[in-house]
Design a protein around this motif. Sequence first.
Motif, PDB file in Angstrom:
ATOM      1  N   MET A   1     -23.833  -2.105  37.468  1.00  0.00           N
ATOM      2  CA  MET A   1     -22.600  -1.381  37.118  1.00  0.00           C
ATOM      3  C   MET A   1     -21.423  -1.984  37.898  1.00  0.00           C
ATOM      4  SD  MET A   1     -21.827   2.721  37.346  1.00  0.00           S
ATOM      5  CE  MET A   1     -23.090   3.088  36.134  1.00  0.00           C
ATOM      6  N   SER A   2     -20.347  -2.232  37.166  1.00  0.00           N
ATOM      7  CA  SER A   2     -19.197  -2.894  37.782  1.00  0.00           C
ATOM      8  C   SER A   2     -18.367  -1.905  38.590  1.00  0.00           C
ATOM      9  CB  SER A   2     -18.321  -3.523  36.699  1.00  0.00           C
ATOM     10  OG  SER A   2     -17.729  -2.505  35.905  1.00  0.00           O
ATOM     11  N   LEU A   3     -17.442  -2.466  39.394  1.00  0.00           N
ATOM     12  CA  LEU A   3     -16.534  -1.634  40.181  1.00  0.00           C
ATOM     13  C   LEU A   3     -15.666  -0.773  39.277  1.00  0.00           C
ATOM     14  CD1 LEU A   3     -15.392  -0.859  42.924  1.00  0.00           C
ATOM     15  CD2 LEU A   3     -13.827  -2.805  42.748  1.00  0.00           C
ATOM     16  N   ARG A   4     -15.280  -1.314  38.149  1.00  0.00           N
ATOM     17  CA  ARG A   4     -14.459  -0.547  37.201  1.00  0.00           C
ATOM     18  C   ARG A   4     -15.221   0.662  36.665  1.00  0.00           C
ATOM     19  NH1 ARG A   4     -11.830  -2.871  31.522  1.00  0.00           N
ATOM     20  NH2 ARG A   4     -10.937  -0.860  30.858  1.00  0.00           N
ATOM     21  N   ASP A   5     -16.485   0.443  36.341  1.00  0.00           N
ATOM     22  CA  ASP A   5     -17.313   1.554  35.845  1.00  0.00           C
ATOM     23  C   ASP A   5     -17.468   2.635  36.908  1.00  0.00           C
ATOM     24  OD1 ASP A   5     -17.668   0.275  33.432  1.00  0.00           O
ATOM     25  OD2 ASP A   5     -19.519  -0.718  34.071  1.00  0.00           O
ATOM     26  N   LEU A   6     -17.681   2.212  38.146  1.00  0.00           N
ATOM     27  CA  LEU A   6     -17.807   3.181  39.227  1.00  0.00           C
ATOM     28  C   LEU A   6     -16.510   3.960  39.422  1.00  0.00           C
ATOM     29  CD1 LEU A   6     -19.799   1.088  41.874  1.00  0.00           C
ATOM     30  CD2 LEU A   6     -20.623   3.075  40.596  1.00  0.00           C
ATOM     31  N   SER A   7     -15.379   3.260  39.295  1.00  0.00           N
ATOM     32  CA  SER A   7     -14.080   3.924  39.447  1.00  0.00           C
ATOM     33  C   SER A   7     -13.871   4.974  38.358  1.00  0.00           C
ATOM     34  CB  SER A   7     -12.951   2.890  39.399  1.00  0.00           C
ATOM     35  OG  SER A   7     -13.083   1.967  40.454  1.00  0.00           O
ATOM     36  N   VAL A   8     -14.265   4.633  37.132  1.00  0.00           N
ATOM     37  CA  VAL A   8     -14.126   5.581  36.019  1.00  0.00           C
ATOM     38  C   VAL A   8     -15.000   6.803  36.266  1.00  0.00           C
ATOM     39  CG1 VAL A   8     -14.588   5.943  33.564  1.00  0.00           C
ATOM     40  CG2 VAL A   8     -13.455   3.849  34.332  1.00  0.00           C
ATOM     41  N   LEU A   9     -16.235   6.598  36.700  1.00  0.00           N
ATOM     42  CA  LEU A   9     -17.142   7.718  36.979  1.00  0.00           C
ATOM     43  C   LEU A   9     -16.601   8.589  38.110  1.00  0.00           C
ATOM     44  CD1 LEU A   9     -20.644   5.997  36.683  1.00  0.00           C
ATOM     45  CD2 LEU A   9     -19.597   7.613  35.089  1.00  0.00           C
ATOM     46  N   TYR A  10     -16.044   7.935  39.134  1.00  0.00           N
ATOM     47  CA  TYR A  10     -15.466   8.681  40.256  1.00  0.00           C
ATOM     48  C   TYR A  10     -14.307   9.550  39.777  1.00  0.00           C
ATOM     49  CZ  TYR A  10     -13.665   9.562  44.973  1.00  0.00           C
ATOM     50  OH  TYR A  10     -13.235  10.171  46.126  1.00  0.00           O
ATOM     51  N   LEU A  11     -13.463   8.992  38.910  1.00  0.00           N
ATOM     52  CA  LEU A  11     -12.316   9.742  38.387  1.00  0.00           C
ATOM     53  C   LEU A  11     -12.782  10.920  37.531  1.00  0.00           C
ATOM     54  CD1 LEU A  11      -9.274  10.070  37.961  1.00  0.00           C
ATOM     55  CD2 LEU A  11      -9.441   8.447  36.058  1.00  0.00           C
ATOM     56  N   ILE A  12     -13.793  10.696  36.699  1.00  0.00           N
ATOM     57  CA  ILE A  12     -14.313  11.779  35.853  1.00  0.00           C
ATOM     58  C   ILE A  12     -14.874  12.902  36.714  1.00  0.00           C
ATOM     59  CG2 ILE A  12     -16.125  12.384  34.194  1.00  0.00           C
ATOM     60  CD1 ILE A  12     -15.756   9.586  32.989  1.00  0.00           C
ATOM     61  N   ALA A  13     -15.617  12.529  37.768  1.00  0.00           N
ATOM     62  CA  ALA A  13     -16.171  13.542  38.666  1.00  0.00           C
ATOM     63  C   ALA A  13     -15.053  14.313  39.359  1.00  0.00           C
ATOM     64  CB  ALA A  13     -17.086  12.883  39.697  1.00  0.00           C
ATOM     65  N   GLY A  14     -13.993  13.586  39.767  1.00  0.00           N
ATOM     66  CA  GLY A  14     -12.862  14.243  40.413  1.00  0.00           C
ATOM     67  C   GLY A  14     -12.154  15.219  39.501  1.00  0.00           C
ATOM     68  N   LEU A  15     -11.980  14.840  38.243  1.00  0.00           N
ATOM     69  CA  LEU A  15     -11.332  15.738  37.276  1.00  0.00           C
ATOM     70  C   LEU A  15     -12.193  16.973  37.015  1.00  0.00           C
ATOM     71  CD1 LEU A  15      -9.982  13.080  34.740  1.00  0.00           C
ATOM     72  CD2 LEU A  15      -8.620  14.510  36.278  1.00  0.00           C
ATOM     73  N   ALA A  16     -13.503  16.772  36.919  1.00  0.00           N
ATOM     74  CA  ALA A  16     -14.401  17.915  36.700  1.00  0.00           C
ATOM     75  C   ALA A  16     -14.346  18.882  37.878  1.00  0.00           C
ATOM     76  CB  ALA A  16     -15.826  17.415  36.480  1.00  0.00           C
ATOM     77  N   CYS A  17     -14.334  18.344  39.096  1.00  0.00           N
ATOM     78  CA  CYS A  17     -14.236  19.192  40.285  1.00  0.00           C
ATOM     79  C   CYS A  17     -12.887  19.903  40.335  1.00  0.00           C
ATOM     80  CB  CYS A  17     -14.432  18.361  41.552  1.00  0.00           C
ATOM     81  SG  CYS A  17     -16.123  17.803  41.807  1.00  0.00           S
ATOM     82  N   ALA A  18     -11.832  19.213  39.920  1.00  0.00           N
ATOM     83  CA  ALA A  18     -10.502  19.824  39.922  1.00  0.00           C
ATOM     84  C   ALA A  18     -10.461  21.027  38.986  1.00  0.00           C
ATOM     85  CB  ALA A  18      -9.452  18.796  39.500  1.00  0.00           C
ATOM     86  N   VAL A  19     -11.052  20.885  37.809  1.00  0.00           N
ATOM     87  CA  VAL A  19     -11.099  21.996  36.856  1.00  0.00           C
ATOM     88  C   VAL A  19     -11.884  23.159  37.440  1.00  0.00           C
ATOM     89  CG1 VAL A  19     -11.990  22.724  34.607  1.00  0.00           C
ATOM     90  CG2 VAL A  19     -10.811  20.538  34.827  1.00  0.00           C
ATOM     91  N   ALA A  20     -13.032  22.857  38.071  1.00  0.00           N
ATOM     92  CA  ALA A  20     -13.864  23.910  38.653  1.00  0.00           C
ATOM     93  C   ALA A  20     -13.131  24.654  39.769  1.00  0.00           C
ATOM     94  CB  ALA A  20     -15.163  23.316  39.180  1.00  0.00           C
ATOM     95  N   VAL A  21     -12.438  23.909  40.618  1.00  0.00           N
ATOM     96  CA  VAL A  21     -11.714  24.523  41.729  1.00  0.00           C
ATOM     97  C   VAL A  21     -10.560  25.374  41.215  1.00  0.00           C
ATOM     98  CG1 VAL A  21     -10.184  24.013  43.676  1.00  0.00           C
ATOM     99  CG2 VAL A  21     -12.369  22.834  43.467  1.00  0.00           C
ATOM    100  N   TYR A  22      -9.845  24.873  40.207  1.00  0.00           N
ATOM    101  CA  TYR A  22      -8.715  25.640  39.671  1.00  0.00           C
ATOM    102  C   TYR A  22      -9.194  26.944  39.033  1.00  0.00           C
ATOM    103  CZ  TYR A  22      -4.417  26.835  37.257  1.00  0.00           C
ATOM    104  OH  TYR A  22      -3.297  27.499  36.825  1.00  0.00           O
ATOM    105  N   ARG A  23     -10.267  26.872  38.258  1.00  0.00           N
ATOM    106  CA  ARG A  23     -10.792  28.077  37.605  1.00  0.00           C
ATOM    107  C   ARG A  23     -11.320  29.085  38.615  1.00  0.00           C
ATOM    108  NH1 ARG A  23     -14.104  25.742  32.311  1.00  0.00           N
ATOM    109  NH2 ARG A  23     -12.254  25.193  31.079  1.00  0.00           N
ATOM    110  N   ALA A  24     -11.833  28.606  39.740  1.00  0.00           N
ATOM    111  CA  ALA A  24     -12.397  29.505  40.747  1.00  0.00           C
ATOM    112  C   ALA A  24     -11.347  30.083  41.678  1.00  0.00           C
ATOM    113  CB  ALA A  24     -13.444  28.763  41.587  1.00  0.00           C
ATOM    114  N   SER A  25     -10.103  29.570  41.597  1.00  0.00           N
ATOM    115  CA  SER A  25      -9.047  30.017  42.502  1.00  0.00           C
ATOM    116  C   SER A  25      -8.348  31.246  41.965  1.00  0.00           C
ATOM    117  CB  SER A  25      -8.018  28.895  42.698  1.00  0.00           C
ATOM    118  OG  SER A  25      -8.614  27.735  43.219  1.00  0.00           O
ATOM    119  N   ARG A  26      -7.618  31.936  42.857  1.00  0.00           N
ATOM    120  CA  ARG A  26      -6.815  33.089  42.465  1.00  0.00           C
ATOM    121  C   ARG A  26      -5.581  32.619  41.699  1.00  0.00           C
ATOM    122  NH1 ARG A  26      -7.782  37.845  45.459  1.00  0.00           N
ATOM    123  NH2 ARG A  26      -5.675  38.525  44.957  1.00  0.00           N
TER     124      ARG A  26
END
Length: 231
Positions: A1-26
Amino acid sequence: MSLRDLSVLYLIAGLACAVAVYRASRHDGHGARRRAALSAALCVPLWPIWAPVALTARRAEPGGAPGTAAAAARVQGALREGVSACAGTSFEALLSREAAARIEAEVTRAAARHAELDALLRQGGFDEAAAAARVAEIERGGAGSGRALATAHLHLDNIRRLRAMRDRDARALEELADLVQALRTQLVLARFAGSSVEGVGGIVSEVWARVEGLGAAIDAHGACSGEPIET
């Protein structure tokens, strides 16, 4: 897996976590929404570090649904251990698998009701501080605001009643979890120490009283759920 692929996966994981944190917040108020958005934004580049911190902080909030879910899980775990402890003994009639399943069902219903109330009270239209500020604003308006003031007071009272119901459910589940855990240890002790059935029966009766109280509150809530709260 290339560095670009890893970067894309990292970004997707970050966006998913951002959605989860926002939904769980007040989100009850402009300041809370802004903090939730900022916390979510931090998750995109820093999700391995920030997401666990943000989500753990949300679970620690008093009255929050995750704490109630933990109480329900404690009840379920203690019940299963209690059933195993008294299986094949004279105590089996006091806590059969069927009885434990009924208790678990009532606890699950109570936890779901609490989560529903908690989510409702995090909406902007149920902000107690805003409702109280509206009452104060109308009171400062003086004459000619009697009907508006009565409506504002009713809205505020409804919110406070809902908050009291939510908090009462949370306390009831926590207390029941403590009681069921005590029942589990008493059943284990009775099995190995040869205690009498009467000694265990008292705490079993108390557990059933708490469970019936939860069920009555939920049934009353269900009977009224089709009627809108007057505001």
